[in-house]
Design an enzyme around this catalytic site. Sequence first.
Site, short mmCIF file in Angstrom:
data_model
loop_
_atom_site.label_atom_id
_atom_site.label_comp_id
_atom_site.label_asym_id
_atom_site.label_seq_id
_atom_site.Cartn_x
_atom_site.Cartn_y
_atom_site.Cartn_z
CE1 TYR A 1 33.05 49.28 -20.81
CE2 TYR A 1 33.31 51.66 -20.69
CZ TYR A 1 33.31 50.49 -21.43
OH TYR A 1 33.60 50.53 -22.78
CE LYS B 1 36.87 47.95 -23.25
NZ LYS B 1 36.62 46.81 -24.18
CB THR C 1 36.48 52.74 -24.08
OG1 THR C 1 35.79 53.95 -23.77
CG2 THR C 1 36.95 52.13 -22.78
CG ASP C 2 36.52 58.14 -24.92
OD1 ASP C 2 35.84 57.26 -24.34
OD2 ASP C 2 36.01 59.17 -25.38
CD GLU C 3 33.31 55.63 -20.56
OE1 GLU C 3 33.30 55.10 -19.44
OE2 GLU C 3 32.27 55.91 -21.18
P1 NAD Z 1 27.59 45.93 -26.55
O1 NAD Z 1 27.31 45.88 -25.10
O2 NAD Z 1 26.56 46.45 -27.48
O3 NAD Z 1 28.00 44.48 -27.08
C1 NAD Z 1 28.82 43.62 -26.36
C2 NAD Z 1 28.72 42.23 -26.98
O4 NAD Z 1 29.59 41.35 -26.27
C3 NAD Z 1 27.32 41.61 -26.91
O5 NAD Z 1 26.98 41.05 -28.16
C4 NAD Z 1 27.44 40.54 -25.85
O6 NAD Z 1 26.57 39.43 -26.06
C5 NAD Z 1 28.90 40.13 -26.03
N1 NAD Z 1 29.46 39.49 -24.83
C6 NAD Z 1 29.38 39.93 -23.55
N2 NAD Z 1 30.00 39.06 -22.72
C7 NAD Z 1 30.51 38.07 -23.51
C8 NAD Z 1 31.28 36.91 -23.25
N3 NAD Z 1 31.64 36.58 -22.00
N4 NAD Z 1 31.64 36.13 -24.29
C9 NAD Z 1 31.28 36.46 -25.56
N5 NAD Z 1 30.53 37.53 -25.87
C10 NAD Z 1 30.16 38.34 -24.85
O7 NAD Z 1 28.94 46.77 -26.68
P2 NAD Z 1 29.39 47.79 -27.82
O8 NAD Z 1 28.85 49.13 -27.51
O9 NAD Z 1 29.16 47.18 -29.14
O10 NAD Z 1 30.97 47.85 -27.52
C11 NAD Z 1 31.85 46.90 -28.14
C12 NAD Z 1 33.26 47.15 -27.62
O11 NAD Z 1 33.65 48.47 -27.96
C13 NAD Z 1 33.37 47.04 -26.10
O12 NAD Z 1 34.58 46.39 -25.81
C14 NAD Z 1 33.39 48.49 -25.62
O13 NAD Z 1 34.15 48.60 -24.43
C15 NAD Z 1 34.06 49.17 -26.79
N6 NAD Z 1 33.69 50.61 -27.03
C16 NAD Z 1 32.37 50.96 -27.08
C17 NAD Z 1 32.04 52.30 -27.37
C18 NAD Z 1 30.60 52.75 -27.47
O14 NAD Z 1 30.36 53.96 -27.58
N7 NAD Z 1 29.61 51.87 -27.47
C19 NAD Z 1 33.06 53.23 -27.58
C20 NAD Z 1 34.40 52.82 -27.51
C21 NAD Z 1 34.69 51.49 -27.24
O1 DAU Z 2 33.30 56.96 -24.40
C1 DAU Z 2 33.11 55.66 -24.86
C2 DAU Z 2 32.08 54.97 -24.00
O2 DAU Z 2 30.82 55.55 -24.33
C3 DAU Z 2 32.05 53.46 -24.18
O3 DAU Z 2 33.28 52.92 -23.76
C4 DAU Z 2 30.90 52.83 -23.38
O4 DAU Z 2 30.83 51.45 -23.64
C5 DAU Z 2 29.61 53.50 -23.81
O5 DAU Z 2 28.54 52.99 -23.04
C6 DAU Z 2 29.70 55.02 -23.66
O6 DAU Z 2 29.74 55.39 -22.25
P1 DAU Z 2 28.88 56.64 -21.69
O7 DAU Z 2 28.66 56.44 -20.25
O8 DAU Z 2 29.48 57.92 -22.14
O9 DAU Z 2 27.52 56.41 -22.55
P2 DAU Z 2 25.97 56.52 -22.15
O10 DAU Z 2 25.20 56.39 -23.41
O11 DAU Z 2 25.61 55.61 -21.02
O12 DAU Z 2 25.84 58.01 -21.61
C7 DAU Z 2 26.19 59.11 -22.40
C8 DAU Z 2 26.04 60.35 -21.53
O13 DAU Z 2 24.65 60.54 -21.21
C9 DAU Z 2 26.74 60.23 -20.19
O14 DAU Z 2 27.27 61.50 -19.82
C10 DAU Z 2 25.66 59.83 -19.20
C11 DAU Z 2 24.43 60.51 -19.79
N1 DAU Z 2 23.15 59.81 -19.56
C12 DAU Z 2 23.08 58.49 -19.87
C13 DAU Z 2 21.92 57.78 -19.69
C14 DAU Z 2 21.83 56.30 -20.01
C15 DAU Z 2 22.05 60.50 -19.09
O15 DAU Z 2 22.12 61.71 -18.84
N2 DAU Z 2 20.89 59.81 -18.92
C16 DAU Z 2 20.78 58.48 -19.18
O16 DAU Z 2 19.67 57.89 -18.98
#
Ligand code: NAD
Ligand code: DAU
Length: 341
Positions: A152, A156, A127-129
């Site tokens: 988190y 990562k 992730t970019d985070e």
């Molecule tokens: P998500 O939370 O929707 O899904 C995570 C999945 O992992 C779920 O299906 C969960 O059941 C599974 N899981 C959790 N613990 C496990 C374990 N111990 N063994 C096997 N499976 C397990 O997450 P997402 O948003 O789909 O993100 C997927 C990946 O991409 C993550 O690694 C996250 O860090 C990365 N990522 C997410 C975003 C985003 O915006 N959502 C952006 C950049 C990177």
């Molecule tokens: O940048 C990539 C990341 O983006 C991934 O690695 C993470 O897995 C994914 O969860 C996401 O993280 P963020 O914290 O950016 O996403 P989130 O949807 O939780 O929040 C987006 C923005 O909105 C953030 O600035 C927090 C804000 N927010 C979020 C929630 C849930 C609110 O203002 N209110 C809310 O209730």
Amino acid sequence: MINNILVTGGAGFIGANFIRMLLNECPGLNVVNLDLLTYAGNLSSLSDCAGKPGYVFVHGDIKDYNTVSGTIKKYGIEGVINFAAESHVDRSISGPGIFIETNVTGTLNLLQCAKECKIKRFMQISTDEVYGSLGSEGMFTEASLIKPNSPYSASKAAADHLVHAFHHTFGMDTVITRCSNNYGPYQFPEKMIPLCINNARHDKPIPVYGDGLQIRDWLYVYDHCSAIWAVFRKASAGEVFNVGGCNEKSNLELVKSILKILGKPESLISFVKDRPGHDRRYAIDASRIMKTFDWKPSVTFEEGIEKTVKWYLANQDWLDMVTSGDYRKYYEQMYSGRSPL
Ligand code: NAD
Ligand code: DAU
């Protein structure tokens, strides 16, 4: 050429979209989906894929050595793509422990199993985070310092370091992608965009943290999936690629644009206490993946967000089901009473 792939976390948001893309666009590929089915993973996100040739689901934990190495051997796995993670920043603030267990210990176990089984390529979905937070200027490049701020992102970052260490020390073939915020179908409605849509459809307040002027860089999930597939197939061992859509929006702008598409009033916006340690701005410089692999997003933000809002409105039963926590009914339907749980 790698034909047998283990996708971990494939029942989650991005993993499910990725598996669907592979099954639709890459005939002949065998995909094993290993997922623990935590609160964030749901097989209903893949109901159209169950039973497709080349697709197998394994209910298991990435931390479990026997499950992972047994699955790799049983299905002749050649490549591993690790999506499995605890992924929600707010949960990592209220309970960091499981983030270390899943994201760090889990990734280490996958790396050890992959090394022992002589896997041809290991890919980590990061992730970019991991780069921390930006001021009002600049973008994250692949050379930016790793400076995570939340439990988190720290977990990562630790996983990224382990992946690099297995490449450097043991000569393992590894690649890493670091993507910005994704949006699209099947995202659990604790994350900002589906939370906003879910609350707005019930005319419930939408919690906006702090002043709502934090900036995120949004990418449609299919475009992240196509980038992952390009890097998995074409990158050299040890490489890292940033992925992003050049769509910086403040949270307030984002929420207003969703309310407009839904035809709901801005009075639903409710400013609440800020997230502790809230990163102010993320912005990804994706020029390297664009130039190297000729990758680019397939939709603009305006097209993607409109499609996404329409998808959630057309799939309100999915929203109801994943928020009710009652998945048993679904599994029983899908597996004719033989639930995998
Ligand atoms: P998500 O939370 O929707 O899904 C995570 C999945 O992992 C779920 O299906 C969960 O059941 C599974 N899981 C959790 N613990 C496990 C374990 N111990 N063994 C096997 N499976 C397990 O997450 P997402 O948003 O789909 O993100 C997927 C990946 O991409 C993550 O690694 C996250 O860090 C990365 N990522 C997410 C975003 C985003 O915006 N959502 C952006 C950049 C990177
Ligand atoms: O940048 C990539 C990341 O983006 C991934 O690695 C993470 O897995 C994914 O969860 C996401 O993280 P963020 O914290 O950016 O996403 P989130 O949807 O939780 O929040 C987006 C923005 O909105 C953030 O600035 C927090 C804000 N927010 C979020 C929630 C849930 C609110 O203002 N209110 C809310 O209730």
